[in-house]
Write an enzyme that holds these catalytic residues in place. Structure first.
Site, PDB file in Angstrom:
ATOM      1  CG  HIS A   1      -1.954   0.873   1.424  1.00  0.00           C
ATOM      2  ND1 HIS A   1      -1.595   2.227   1.807  1.00  0.00           N
ATOM      3  CD2 HIS A   1      -3.097   0.901   1.096  1.00  0.00           C
ATOM      4  CE1 HIS A   1      -2.795   3.098   1.951  1.00  0.00           C
ATOM      5  NE2 HIS A   1      -3.694   2.048   1.389  1.00  0.00           N
TER       6      HIS A   1
ATOM      7  CG  ASP B   1       1.038  -2.120   6.155  1.00  0.00           C
ATOM      8  OD1 ASP B   1      -0.078  -2.238   6.854  1.00  0.00           O
ATOM      9  OD2 ASP B   1       0.783  -1.652   5.169  1.00  0.00           O
TER      10      ASP B   1
ATOM     11  CD  GLN C   1      -6.377  -4.669   4.372  1.00  0.00           C
ATOM     12  OE1 GLN C   1      -7.548  -5.537   4.501  1.00  0.00           O
ATOM     13  NE2 GLN C   1      -6.612  -3.561   4.155  1.00  0.00           N
TER      14      GLN C   1
ATOM     15  CE  LYS D   1      -7.059  -0.288   6.429  1.00  0.00           C
ATOM     16  NZ  LYS D   1      -7.725   0.339   5.291  1.00  0.00           N
TER      17      LYS D   1
ATOM     18  CB  CYS E   1      -3.389   3.484  -1.653  1.00  0.00           C
ATOM     19  SG  CYS E   1      -4.677   4.660  -1.377  1.00  0.00           S
TER      20      CYS E   1
HETATM   21  C1  LIG Z   1      -2.354  -3.062   3.761  1.00  0.00           C
HETATM   22  C2  LIG Z   1      -2.563  -1.452   4.188  1.00  0.00           C
HETATM   23  N1  LIG Z   1      -1.648  -0.645   4.595  1.00  0.00           N
HETATM   24  C3  LIG Z   1      -1.934   0.616   5.026  1.00  0.00           C
HETATM   25  C4  LIG Z   1      -2.895   1.228   4.856  1.00  0.00           C
HETATM   26  C5  LIG Z   1      -3.282   2.460   5.451  1.00  0.00           C
HETATM   27  O1  LIG Z   1      -3.915   2.461   6.427  1.00  0.00           O
HETATM   28  P1  LIG Z   1      -4.694   3.855   7.059  1.00  0.00           P
HETATM   29  O2  LIG Z   1      -5.427   4.684   5.934  1.00  0.00           O
HETATM   30  O3  LIG Z   1      -5.562   3.422   8.352  1.00  0.00           O
HETATM   31  O4  LIG Z   1      -3.607   4.713   7.666  1.00  0.00           O
HETATM   32  C6  LIG Z   1      -3.936   0.467   4.510  1.00  0.00           C
HETATM   33  C7  LIG Z   1      -5.447   0.934   4.225  1.00  0.00           C
HETATM   34  O5  LIG Z   1      -6.020   0.389   3.217  1.00  0.00           O
HETATM   35  C8  LIG Z   1      -3.956  -1.095   4.057  1.00  0.00           C
HETATM   36  O6  LIG Z   1      -4.649  -1.881   3.532  1.00  0.00           O
END
Ligand SMILES: Cc1ncc(COP(=O)(O)O)c(C=O)c1O
Length: 413
Positions: free
Chosen positions: A130, A207, A210, A233, A371
């Site tokens: 992401h 990260d 998910q 999430k 993203c």
């Molecule tokens: C794998 C992953 N990393 C990072 C993020 C970013 O999360 P946030 O927008 O809550 O900071 C997301 C959000 O969709 C994600 O799916």
């Protein structure tokens, strides 16, 4: 804490759904079928009540007061930190930093690491990240001359593990990989990733935005150095996230932002910082949101996570079976053991059009780049549609999604 809503190894999806008020609503005169939980999940009554309850009965700023409400709110905020500690099995509550989300958690680590980066130092990410786990490292490239190395993704959506191992070298300063892809649903071999990096003396940030929702995460078992995720999430509120960091890693990390609550003392000529986690929580933190996240975690603890995983896997299988033989559809990401995320492209139709038609049937899916532009490029796409499943989705909803998708395709056939 709520009473358990089901026995071990059974999963009563209707009992769970009843706890999510928003699932009662309709969209375009149809029952809402919410398949966008990968972007943000809906909230159970326990979370809504915890936050409104705090606002109605006990709220003040934290850590600074001597009065009853300040103490009660501080207790609630710190109790939420202990809930997070329990969720990820951290050795100490001081290893849990509250941030505003995964994005801020990763930026915090990247900014700290940036203070000791030299030109030519390498950061390993992957093609399936992401942007939240790409852009903060790009800052180090743009500003400090760091080199970003992208571990490739194989055709089935798995990480090219051999290529990742080959990238580890004497200039590697950080491995920053996703635990679960938000597009492919791929669940990466976190422990093997960490072990390989540690053998090369390199710290690892995962990260978990998910993965934390669908997997049991044990940061001590993984031996991971940093683990980042978001509250929204995980059935909690927006505006709150977590950075887990091993005690010695947080201790070595410079502060991210300056302000109140993160110092031990300040004079006109010097500052001494507070110990982690407070060193990284400058200013008034997202107090209500932390309380909401704590409630979400406590609520989740009343459910059988293994049964949830089985339920979500059944939803995914149902969709796969329903769309078997749909030659006009390409699924993006079919790695073995993948999670309940179904990304797809429909022949001759733009993903945005598909999402808008599905919405007319009450089905909420996401469409776009998610993203994850490097990943889209890897698969030769400019966008895709994505149905992402949560514990409250039913097999009937999976069927309704399949029906709606077949109808949507018929507009373009
Ligand atoms: C794998 C992953 N990393 C990072 C993020 C970013 O999360 P946030 O927008 O809550 O900071 C997301 C959000 O969709 C994600 O799916």
């Amino acid at each position: 804490m709520n009473a358990p809503v089901q026995d071990l190894n059974t999963f009563d999806v209707e009992a769970v759904r009843a706890q999510f008020p928003i699932l009662q609503r309709q969209v375009h005169g149809k029952p809402l079928i919410y398949l966008d939980s990968g972007a943000s999940a809906q909230k159970p009554r326990a979370v809504i009540d915890a936050m409104t309850g705090a606002m109605e009965h006990s709220f003040a700023n934290v850590h600074r007061g001597l009065h009853t409400l300040a103490n009660e709110t501080t207790d609630a905020y710190e109790a939420a930190r202990r809930s997070v500690q329990g969720l990820v099995n951290a050795a100490s509550v001081n290893e849990i930093v509250f941030t505003k989300g995964t994005t801020e958690s990763i930026n915090l680590v990247a900014a700290g690491l940036g203070q000791s980066i030299r030109p030519g130092d390498e950061i390993i990410v992957s093609q399936m990240e992401h942007h939240a786990n790409i852009v903060p490292w790009h800052f180090l490239r743009e500003r400090l001359g760091a080199v970003l190395r992208f571990a490739p993704v194989l055709d089935d959506g798995s990480l090219d593990f051999a290529a990742y191992i080959n990238m580890l070298g004497p200039r590697t300063r950080m491995v920053a990989l996703t635990h679960m892809s938000n597009v492919l649903g791929t669940i990466n071999p976190a422990k093997a990733i960490v072990d390989a990096a540690h053998a090369a003396g390199v710290p690892v940030l995962l990260d978990g935005a998910q993965a934390i929702v669908h997997e049991r995460v044990d940061v001590r078992d993984l031996d991971v150095d940093f683990y980042a995720f978001s509250g929204h999430k995980l059935y909690g509120p927006t505006g709150i996230g977590v950075l887990y960091g091993k005690a010695e890693r947080l201790q070595a990390l410079p502060p991210y932002q300056g302000g109140g609550d993160m110092i031990a003392s300040v004079s006109e000529s010097e500052i001494t910082y507070a110990a982690p986690p407070h060193r990284f929580e400058a200013g008034t933190p997202p107090i209500l949101e932390a309380i909401g996240l704590g409630a979400a975690i406590d609520w989740l603890a009343t459910l059988d996570r293994r049964a949830i995983a089985q339920h979500e896997a059944a939803l995914y299988r149902r969709i796969k079976a329903g769309l078997d033989g749909a030659h006009w559809l390409t699924e993006i990401g079919q790695a073995p053991g993948k999670g309940a995320i179904f990304s797809f492209a429909v022949e001759g139709a733009h993903a945005h059009d598909i999402a808008q038609i599905l919405d007319r049937y009450g089905v909420a899916v996401r469409a776009g780049t998610h993203c994850a532009e490097p990943l889209m490029r890897r698969f030769g796409l400019t966008s895709s549609a994505r149905a992402s499943f949560a514990l409250y989705n039913t097999l009937e909803e999976a069927d309704a999604f399949v029906d709606a998708l077949i109808k949507a395709h018929s507009f373009f056939a």
